[in-house]
Write a protein that holds these residues in place. Structure first.
Motif, mmCIF file in Angstrom:
data_model
loop_
_atom_site.group_PDB
_atom_site.id
_atom_site.type_symbol
_atom_site.label_atom_id
_atom_site.label_comp_id
_atom_site.label_asym_id
_atom_site.label_seq_id
_atom_site.Cartn_x
_atom_site.Cartn_y
_atom_site.Cartn_z
ATOM 1 N N GLU A 97 18.418 67.508 53.925
ATOM 2 C CA GLU A 97 18.924 68.239 52.792
ATOM 3 C C GLU A 97 18.527 67.557 51.432
ATOM 4 N N ALA A 98 18.959 66.286 51.346
ATOM 5 C CA ALA A 98 18.584 65.557 50.307
ATOM 6 C C ALA A 98 17.243 65.536 49.940
ATOM 7 N N ARG A 99 16.437 65.425 50.915
ATOM 8 C CA ARG A 99 14.919 65.354 50.538
ATOM 9 C C ARG A 99 14.434 66.502 50.149
ATOM 10 N N GLY A 100 15.095 67.555 50.650
ATOM 11 C CA GLY A 100 14.663 69.274 50.317
ATOM 12 C C GLY A 100 15.184 69.409 48.634
ATOM 13 N N LYS A 101 16.144 68.774 48.303
ATOM 14 C CA LYS A 101 16.867 69.144 47.055
ATOM 15 C C LYS A 101 15.830 68.556 45.853
ATOM 16 N N ILE A 102 15.254 67.395 46.326
ATOM 17 C CA ILE A 102 14.316 66.871 45.317
ATOM 18 C C ILE A 102 12.887 67.258 45.492
ATOM 19 N N ASP A 103 12.733 67.896 46.600
ATOM 20 C CA ASP A 103 11.178 68.428 46.888
ATOM 21 C C ASP A 103 10.278 67.390 47.250
ATOM 22 N N MET A 104 10.852 66.583 48.317
ATOM 23 C CA MET A 104 10.038 65.365 48.358
ATOM 24 C C MET A 104 9.488 65.404 49.967
ATOM 25 N N SER A 105 8.094 65.190 50.165
ATOM 26 C CA SER A 105 7.458 65.233 51.357
ATOM 27 C C SER A 105 8.119 63.995 52.260
ATOM 28 N N GLN A 106 8.305 64.067 53.658
ATOM 29 C CA GLN A 106 8.259 63.034 54.458
ATOM 30 C C GLN A 106 7.322 62.006 54.253
ATOM 31 N N LYS A 107 6.050 62.446 53.824
ATOM 32 C CA LYS A 107 4.998 61.102 53.527
ATOM 33 C C LYS A 107 5.319 60.322 52.396
ATOM 34 N N ASP A 108 5.854 61.257 51.155
ATOM 35 C CA ASP A 108 6.158 60.458 50.189
ATOM 36 C C ASP A 108 7.220 59.495 50.145
ATOM 37 N N LEU A 109 8.398 60.017 51.075
ATOM 38 C CA LEU A 109 9.346 59.323 51.374
ATOM 39 C C LEU A 109 9.142 57.923 51.939
ATOM 40 N N ALA A 110 8.285 58.034 53.000
ATOM 41 C CA ALA A 110 7.668 57.042 53.807
ATOM 42 C C ALA A 110 7.192 55.851 52.777
ATOM 43 N N LEU A 111 6.544 56.408 51.894
ATOM 44 C CA LEU A 111 5.718 55.470 51.036
ATOM 45 C C LEU A 111 6.648 54.903 50.069
ATOM 46 N N LYS A 112 7.701 55.542 49.696
ATOM 47 C CA LYS A 112 8.683 54.980 48.733
ATOM 48 C C LYS A 112 9.636 54.043 49.313
ATOM 49 N N SER A 113 9.857 54.365 50.680
ATOM 50 C CA SER A 113 11.056 53.493 51.303
ATOM 51 C C SER A 113 10.567 52.445 52.387
ATOM 52 N N GLY A 114 9.444 52.346 52.678
ATOM 53 C CA GLY A 114 8.470 51.646 53.556
ATOM 54 C C GLY A 114 9.009 51.855 55.079
ATOM 55 N N ILE A 115 9.382 53.063 55.217
ATOM 56 C CA ILE A 115 9.966 53.367 56.653
ATOM 57 C C ILE A 115 8.915 54.654 57.105
ATOM 58 N N ASP A 116 8.213 54.376 58.206
ATOM 59 C CA ASP A 116 7.059 55.101 58.884
ATOM 60 C C ASP A 116 7.514 56.461 58.777
ATOM 61 N N GLN A 117 6.710 57.388 58.297
ATOM 62 C CA GLN A 117 7.024 59.057 58.337
ATOM 63 C C GLN A 117 7.216 59.464 59.777
ATOM 64 N N SER A 118 6.856 58.995 60.769
ATOM 65 C CA SER A 118 7.192 59.389 62.110
ATOM 66 C C SER A 118 8.661 59.009 62.399
ATOM 67 N N ASP A 119 9.035 57.928 61.813
ATOM 68 C CA ASP A 119 10.441 57.478 61.852
ATOM 69 C C ASP A 119 11.599 58.429 61.456
ATOM 70 N N ILE A 120 11.035 58.958 59.934
ATOM 71 C CA ILE A 120 11.848 59.713 59.243
ATOM 72 C C ILE A 120 11.947 61.047 59.907
ATOM 73 N N SER A 121 10.818 61.590 60.492
ATOM 74 C CA SER A 121 10.833 62.766 61.310
ATOM 75 C C SER A 121 11.839 62.819 62.439
ATOM 76 N N LYS A 122 11.905 61.650 63.008
ATOM 77 C CA LYS A 122 12.974 61.434 64.126
ATOM 78 C C LYS A 122 14.364 61.400 63.698
ATOM 79 N N ILE A 123 14.687 60.809 62.628
ATOM 80 C CA ILE A 123 15.707 60.702 62.021
ATOM 81 C C ILE A 123 16.236 62.155 61.593
ATOM 82 N N GLU A 124 15.352 63.125 61.080
ATOM 83 C CA GLU A 124 15.400 64.521 60.431
ATOM 84 C C GLU A 124 15.836 65.426 61.659
ATOM 85 N N ARG A 125 15.194 65.028 62.824
ATOM 86 C CA ARG A 125 15.412 66.068 63.958
ATOM 87 C C ARG A 125 16.711 65.497 64.792
ATOM 88 N N GLY A 126 17.383 64.373 64.431
ATOM 89 C CA GLY A 126 18.665 64.082 65.088
ATOM 90 C C GLY A 126 18.288 63.051 66.443
#
Length: 151
Positions: A97-126
């Motif tokens: 929800e937070a990522r959607g509010k700022i219109d940020m892709s998982q890829k962009d979040l991965a680049l900014k956070s240093g966390i792999d995009q596939s891990d972000i996907s797993k987190i967002e899927r619960g």
């Protein structure tokens, strides 16, 4: 804001129940769309209706011509119950929800956070159990602040 479906059940006629990641279960009768979208009236065929499948977390698909976005069901359906959700699903919903509010892709979040995009996907899927440190990295990368409330 996109709501993620995690389960689909078929009821009598052309009614279905969709369980969303936030624990809400919505009842929706596909027949309300028959006049607007005549091709959907083929869902009166019980075998076809029961063949529907969740297409990822954002849609239900029956065949090449028949599908529906779960956002329609979330917005127009009737909430029939709210299920308790796990901590992982609460975190998943909050991060997505937070990522959607700022219109940020998982890829962009991965680049900014240093966390792999596939891990972000797993987190967002619960399906992941992220540490508070990982959550904090994601939150900071979105320019937000992490607040934990214990009740």
């Amino acid at each position: 804001m996109f709501h993620k479906a995690i389960a689909l059940e078929f009821n009598e006629g052309t009614s279905l129940e969709v369980t969303f990641q936030n624990g809400e279960v919505k009842l929706y009768d596909m027949s309300v769309l028959f006049d607007k979208y005549p091709q959907l009236s083929s869902l009166k065929n019980r075998d076809l209706f029961l063949s529907g499948k969740l297409a990822g977390a954002y849609g239900i698909i029956w065949n090449d011509e028949i599908d529906i976005e779960v956002e329609t069901i979330y917005e127009d359906g009737v909430t029939i119950k709210t299920l308790p959700v796990s901590a992982n699903h609460l975190v998943a919903h909050a991060i997505a929800e937070a990522r959607g509010k700022i219109d940020m892709s998982q890829k962009d979040l991965a680049l900014k956070s240093g966390i792999d995009q596939s891990d972000i996907s797993k987190i967002e899927r619960g399906v992941a159990n992220p540490s508070v440190n990982t959550i904090e990295k994601l939150v900071k990368a979105m320019g937000m602040k992490l607040t934990i409330t214990i009740r």
